[in-house]
Design a protein around this motif. Structure first.
Motif, PDB file in Angstrom:
ATOM      1  N   PRO A  81     -14.421  30.435  28.361  1.00 43.13           N
ATOM      2  CA  PRO A  81     -14.816  29.049  28.089  1.00 43.13           C
ATOM      3  C   PRO A  81     -13.580  28.169  27.972  1.00 43.13           C
ATOM      4  CG  PRO A  81     -15.964  30.587  26.642  1.00 43.13           C
ATOM      5  CD  PRO A  81     -14.896  31.383  27.334  1.00 43.13           C
ATOM      6  N   GLU A  82     -13.758  26.901  28.232  1.00 39.25           N
ATOM      7  CA  GLU A  82     -12.604  26.002  28.259  1.00 39.25           C
ATOM      8  C   GLU A  82     -11.808  26.006  26.960  1.00 39.25           C
ATOM      9  OE1 GLU A  82     -13.606  22.125  29.612  1.00 39.25           O
ATOM     10  OE2 GLU A  82     -14.098  22.773  31.655  1.00 39.25           O
ATOM     11  N   PRO A  83     -12.439  26.012  25.748  1.00 36.20           N
ATOM     12  CA  PRO A  83     -11.626  26.004  24.509  1.00 36.20           C
ATOM     13  C   PRO A  83     -10.734  27.243  24.376  1.00 36.20           C
ATOM     14  CG  PRO A  83     -13.875  25.349  24.049  1.00 36.20           C
ATOM     15  CD  PRO A  83     -13.861  25.879  25.458  1.00 36.20           C
ATOM     16  N   ASP A  84     -11.144  28.336  25.026  1.00 34.52           N
ATOM     17  CA  ASP A  84     -10.379  29.578  24.886  1.00 34.52           C
ATOM     18  C   ASP A  84      -9.498  29.866  26.100  1.00 34.52           C
ATOM     19  OD1 ASP A  84     -11.726  29.965  22.485  1.00 34.52           O
ATOM     20  OD2 ASP A  84     -13.389  31.016  23.490  1.00 34.52           O
ATOM     21  N   ASN A  85      -9.453  28.942  27.030  1.00 36.20           N
ATOM     22  CA  ASN A  85      -8.752  29.177  28.292  1.00 36.20           C
ATOM     23  C   ASN A  85      -7.326  28.655  28.193  1.00 36.20           C
ATOM     24  OD1 ASN A  85      -7.905  29.554  30.895  1.00 36.20           O
ATOM     25  ND2 ASN A  85      -9.717  28.615  31.837  1.00 36.20           N
ATOM     26  N   TRP A  86      -6.338  29.604  28.069  1.00 38.49           N
ATOM     27  CA  TRP A  86      -4.932  29.225  27.961  1.00 38.49           C
ATOM     28  C   TRP A  86      -4.393  28.613  29.250  1.00 38.49           C
ATOM     29  CZ3 TRP A  86      -1.126  30.481  24.016  1.00 38.49           C
ATOM     30  CH2 TRP A  86      -1.703  30.953  22.838  1.00 38.49           C
ATOM     31  N   LEU A  87      -5.089  28.868  30.351  1.00 36.53           N
ATOM     32  CA  LEU A  87      -4.622  28.359  31.655  1.00 36.53           C
ATOM     33  C   LEU A  87      -5.461  27.176  32.154  1.00 36.53           C
ATOM     34  CD1 LEU A  87      -3.998  31.765  33.467  1.00 36.53           C
ATOM     35  CD2 LEU A  87      -2.373  30.393  32.157  1.00 36.53           C
ATOM     36  N   LEU A  88      -6.124  26.505  31.209  1.00 36.90           N
ATOM     37  CA  LEU A  88      -7.039  25.431  31.617  1.00 36.90           C
ATOM     38  C   LEU A  88      -6.318  24.327  32.389  1.00 36.90           C
ATOM     39  CD1 LEU A  88      -9.882  24.223  31.560  1.00 36.90           C
ATOM     40  CD2 LEU A  88      -9.302  23.152  29.356  1.00 36.90           C
ATOM     41  N   ASP A  89      -5.104  23.984  31.930  1.00 38.33           N
ATOM     42  CA  ASP A  89      -4.389  22.909  32.632  1.00 38.33           C
ATOM     43  C   ASP A  89      -4.051  23.302  34.064  1.00 38.33           C
ATOM     44  OD1 ASP A  89      -2.721  24.881  31.668  1.00 38.33           O
ATOM     45  OD2 ASP A  89      -1.012  23.510  31.372  1.00 38.33           O
ATOM     46  N   LEU A  90      -3.674  24.581  34.242  1.00 43.16           N
ATOM     47  CA  LEU A  90      -3.403  25.034  35.606  1.00 43.16           C
ATOM     48  C   LEU A  90      -4.667  25.058  36.448  1.00 43.16           C
ATOM     49  CD1 LEU A  90      -0.934  27.988  34.931  1.00 43.16           C
ATOM     50  CD2 LEU A  90      -0.381  25.666  35.680  1.00 43.16           C
ATOM     51  N   LEU A  91      -5.782  25.436  35.822  1.00 41.31           N
ATOM     52  CA  LEU A  91      -7.053  25.493  36.538  1.00 41.31           C
ATOM     53  C   LEU A  91      -7.511  24.113  36.983  1.00 41.31           C
ATOM     54  CD1 LEU A  91      -9.476  27.197  37.483  1.00 41.31           C
ATOM     55  CD2 LEU A  91     -10.485  26.878  35.220  1.00 41.31           C
ATOM     56  N   LEU A  92      -7.350  23.134  36.068  1.00 41.10           N
ATOM     57  CA  LEU A  92      -7.795  21.775  36.400  1.00 41.10           C
ATOM     58  C   LEU A  92      -6.930  21.158  37.503  1.00 41.10           C
ATOM     59  CD1 LEU A  92      -8.550  20.399  32.816  1.00 41.10           C
ATOM     60  CD2 LEU A  92     -10.197  21.104  34.563  1.00 41.10           C
ATOM     61  N   ALA A  93      -5.659  21.483  37.504  1.00 42.22           N
ATOM     62  CA  ALA A  93      -4.771  20.916  38.520  1.00 42.22           C
ATOM     63  C   ALA A  93      -4.771  21.729  39.802  1.00 42.22           C
ATOM     64  CB  ALA A  93      -3.353  20.826  37.968  1.00 42.22           C
ATOM     65  N   GLY A  94      -5.194  22.991  39.719  1.00 44.89           N
ATOM     66  CA  GLY A  94      -5.136  23.864  40.874  1.00 44.89           C
ATOM     67  C   GLY A  94      -6.494  24.091  41.500  1.00 44.89           C
ATOM     68  N   HIS A  95      -6.694  25.327  41.956  1.00 48.98           N
ATOM     69  CA  HIS A  95      -7.923  25.664  42.678  1.00 48.98           C
ATOM     70  C   HIS A  95      -8.427  27.011  42.195  1.00 48.98           C
ATOM     71  CE1 HIS A  95     -10.767  26.127  45.989  1.00 48.98           C
ATOM     72  NE2 HIS A  95     -10.290  27.361  46.156  1.00 48.98           N
TER      73      HIS A  95
END
Length: 845
Positions: A81-95
């Motif tokens: 889930p997004e609150p527990d996702n340490w790589l959320l910023d990379l995911l939002l900017a990436g693919h």
């Protein structure tokens, strides 16, 4: 999911594509089933990182790396889930990359994961790499599901992603009269689970709704919504725009005509038109050909009634933009010529104060009555609707014979009867043709070569018609002027042809009617060639038109112009067709055919670098389409001998003229010999078995003896141009469902100088070029000198599709329609803003 070579290849290709678009690609694999594919993947310019409880160090490594370095992160876990996702910023900017079939499909197509459900619904579509590739080419960054599906529909139909064009395509795939034909919508889209989405797109654009949508049902609603006859349909205004596009499309037009004809029967349009009240006016409605027939039929009725000529002509003008007009143009043209004839007759004073004044008045305008009659007959016969046009033709025939031919020929004959010899001070004699129009020009220093075309029976009104057509057509290259001669008597081929040749004395053998020039026979092309060569010391020749046209320009044509300064071309179409009983009814068609052939001859002359030409005739003709009245038949008079007999004259000796006949001696006609000629006056014909009586010549009528001469010069430069148009009162904003403005023709139309301009007018969205109204076609052809008479009012009705462009810029486009060119040429564009008031968004309470 078992990893096959094909699957592995697809995964690697999809990863290449994803890394080409984004710096960081994250691959979640909760079951670890794609680990080997990850391990085997060798990116060309990216670093692979496995993420297993090392999220922080991975982020640090990526943040410290150069910005042009790319990373593939493989996570053998489910996406948290997004609150527990340490790589959320990379995911939002990436693919985010996924490797199930649906995910692979959308990634191959260049779509994001939000379209995964769409790919699952339409698995069959994405199983084709060819379709996927074509879809990818069409996609745009902001496409939603509706836009993607529309492009999928387009790929399957091999058409642009436009619901109007997709509809045109499916309409062309179904034969409307075949009840067993397969539904093209289902055939194209059914196996891809896209049929419902096709009809959803149609519904959004047209307002079409049905529990079981199908093409036939939609077609009924479409035509009912646009046509002025029948029940009112419920489709949105875009239906009118679509029908306009359908009719204007060259490729789709045949399908439109098929559907229109079929639906006219299904919807019983003919019965409704038959029951239509007098107040019903179709205006510019051309949804059915039956409406065109109705309009023409009503115009013919109103012509016989109390409608003014102005009203009738304005209706014809308004119908000229109908898609059916070309098919029925000969019917309209026949009516136009009848209107012209009626107007000329109302103003005509057919009195003949004297022989000279009769010739003058005929050349000044009376010939126009003959021309309007001939043109009307030509169009009526070409239209091939004898039942429809019978009242018009009966009226025309009665008016022409009883109110033009009879009174004019009778009054003219009174003047002929009083002559002591055949000649005029008003018109030069036909015998002077060679000296005036051949010898004099060739003797001048400025002309090296002259072409003379002698067209058998090209009467004066026809020559005026042909010259007017040349002068009104840009780029034809010839400037034409028409003059007149007084033809010889008898006005028939042998003598008329001889009169045009060089020589001093004309003669006629009364036993066989062969003509002589200075004692030599002038019968046939060979004898005329001898006379011409004798005059020009070998530098002249006579040739038949068909032989002239068959010459190869580079060889035989070049030799012809090298060897001869005077080239006389003998053309025979009108007399050949009109002078036979079995074909005389086609006389008016023969005149039009002559115009076509004369244009070919002039084109050939131009290709041979001819700069001047003369067209003339041996005689004219009298003609009436219907059989001649029994009262117009005369008996041959008593005579010592009648050695040659014709419908309009006889040759002999000791002739005692009966009442209504005129006798001239050879000398009184300016001919050698001691014989006499007798002519029936008025419209009378002598009896001759086996010959026709509707087309005649040889007599004394104005139509027979006024011989034309068309003087032609090549124009060095085409200085003609179309008139210009200016928009008037175009608002800066459109605030209602209509756009009204003026269109002003800046100058009057003038033959050879200022030519008519035909425009197609439409309102388009500037952003994507969407057509937002039905096209209007406007013809600017006014010859009026008054400026206010050259303005036209144009009203465009916006379709419902315009609602998507509120507060956006639209373009009012004027495009020029050119003859023979399928694609209109841009003429003028004006930008304006669509700004509908917010109140228009509310329905009535």
């Amino acid at each position: 999911m078992p990893a096959t070579p094909v699957t592995t290849s697809r995964i690697h290709e999809s990863l290449d594509s994803a890394l080409a678009r984004k710096r960081v690609v994250l691959w979640f694999d909760p079951n670890g089933e794609w680990a080997s594919e990850f391990d085997d993947y060798q990116p060309a310019a990216a670093e692979k990182l496995r993420v297993e409880r090392n999220e922080f160090s991975v982020k640090v490594a990526i943040s410290r790396a150069p910005l042009d370095k790319r990373f593939l992160l493989y996570l053998p876990t489910a996406k948290p889930p997004e609150p527990d996702n340490w790589l959320l910023d990379l995911l939002l900017a990436g693919h985010e990359f996924t490797a199930d079939r649906a995910s692979l499909d959308i990634q191959e197509a260049g779509l994001t994961l939000e379209f995964k459900e769409l790919a699952q619904q339409h698995k069959a579509f994405f199983r084709s790499p060819v379709r996927t590739t074509k879809l990818k080419e069409l996609l745009r960054p902001n496409d939603n599901e509706a836009a993607v599906r529309l492009k999928m529909l387009a790929v399957l139909a091999k058409q642009p992603p436009d619901i109007d064009k997709l509809l045109l395509h499916v309409f062309s795939q179904l034969e409307p009269a075949n009840p067993d034909g397969d539904d093209p919508v289902e055939a194209l889209y059914g196996s891809q689970q896209l049929s419902g989405h096709f009809w959803k797109a149609v519904g959004e654009k047209f307002g079409y709704a049905s529990p079981e949508p199908n093409l036939r049902d939609f077609a009924v609603g479409l035509f009912n919504s646009v046509s002025s006859i029948g029940p009112s349909g419920e489709l949105l205004p875009h239906a009118r725009v679509f029908l306009s596009i359908w009719k204007d499309s060259l490729s789709s037009r045949p399908a439109f005509e098929q559907w229109s004809d079929h639906l006219a029967g299904v919807l019983r349009v003919e019965e409704q038109l038959n029951d239509a009240p007098e107040s019903y006016e179709p205006d510019d409605d051309d949804s059915y050909e039956l409406i065109e027939r109705f309009v023409l039929s009503r115009l013919l009725q109103r012509f016989q009634g109390d409608a003014s000529d102005t009203e009738l002509l304005e209706t014809i003008r308004n119908r000229s933009s109908s898609c059916w007009f070309e098919k029925h143009q000969h019917g309209y043209r026949a009516l136009e010529q009848a209107i012209t004839f009626r107007g000329l007759l109302a103003k005509a004073d057919l009195q003949v104060p004297s022989f000279e004044e009769g010739l003058q008045r005929y050349c000044n305008g009376w010939w126009r009555l003959d021309q309007a009659y001939r043109r009307c007959i030509f169009h009526a016969r070409t239209y091939q609707q004898p039942g429809l046009l019978k009242p018009l033709r009966d009226w025309l025939e009665a008016q022409y014979v009883n109110n033009v031919l009879l009174p004019l020929t009778n009054r003219w004959s009174d003047r002929v009867a009083g002559l002591s010899n055949w000649g005029s001070s008003t018109l030069p004699r036909q015998k002077e043709f060679h000296m005036r129009y051949v010898h004099a020009p060739l003797s001048s220093k400025g002309l090296k070569r002259l072409f003379v075309v002698i067209s058998d029976a090209l009467r004066y009104e026809a020559a005026r018609d042909f010259a007017d057509r040349l002068n009104s057509q840009a780029g034809k290259g010839w400037q034409a002027e028409v003059e007149a001669l007084l033809g010889v008597l008898p006005s028939f081929t042998q003598l008329g042809m001889a009169a045009l040749l060089p020589g001093v004395q004309l003669g006629l053998n009364p036993s066989d009617s062969n003509a002589l020039v200075d004692g030599q026979s002038a019968a046939g092309t060979e004898n005329r060639d001898k006379l011409l060569k004798a005059y020009a010391k070998g530098r002249a020749t006579a040739i038949k038109a068909e032989d002239f046209l068959s010459l190869a320009t580079s060889k035989e044509g070049a030799e012809l112009t090298r060897d001869y300064d005077l080239i006389v071309i003998y053309h025979n179409c009108i007399d050949r067709i009109g002078d036979k009983r079995e074909s005389e009814a086609d006389t008016c068609q023969a005149v039009e055919q002559t115009f076509d052939e004369l244009e070919l001859i002039l084109r050939k002359i131009a290709s041979l670098k001819g700069s001047q030409a003369v067209i003339t005739a041996d005689h004219g003709f009298l003609f009436q389409q219907e059989p001649v009245d029994a009262n117009d038949r005369a008996e041959f008079p008593p005579a010592s001998e009648l050695s040659f007999k014709n419908r309009r004259f006889a040759l002999g000796s000791g002739i005692k003229a009966s009442a209504g006949q005129k006798v001239f001696t050879a000398g009184e006609l300016g001919l050698s010999g001691s014989w006499e000629a007798v002519f029936p006056l008025g419209l009378d014909r002598f009896p001759r078995s086996g010959s026709g009586s509707r087309f005649v010549h040889g007599g004394t009528s104005l139509q027979e003896v006024v011989v034309p001469v068309i003087r032609l010069k090549r124009e060095r430069k085409d200085e003609s141009r179309v008139v210009e148009a200016e928009l008037l009162r175009v608002p800066a904003k459109i605030t209602t469902g209509k756009l009204s403005f003026g269109l002003f023709q800046l100058e009057a139309v003038e033959p050879k100088k200022r030519l008519p301009l035909q425009l197609r007018i439409g309102l388009y969205a500037k952003a994507d070029g969407a057509l937002l109204c039905a096209h209007r076609t406007v013809l600017l052809d006014s010859a009026a000198s008054e400026a206010r008479e050259r303005e036209q009012q144009v009203v465009l009705e916006l379709s419902n599709a315009a609602g998507d462009y509120n507060n956006k810029t639209l373009e009012l486009r004027l495009e020029q329609l050119l003859p023979g060119v399928a694609t209109p040429v841009p003429y003028k564009t004006v930008e304006l803003k669509l700004q509908r008031p917010f109140g228009s968004d509310f329905d009535d309470f």
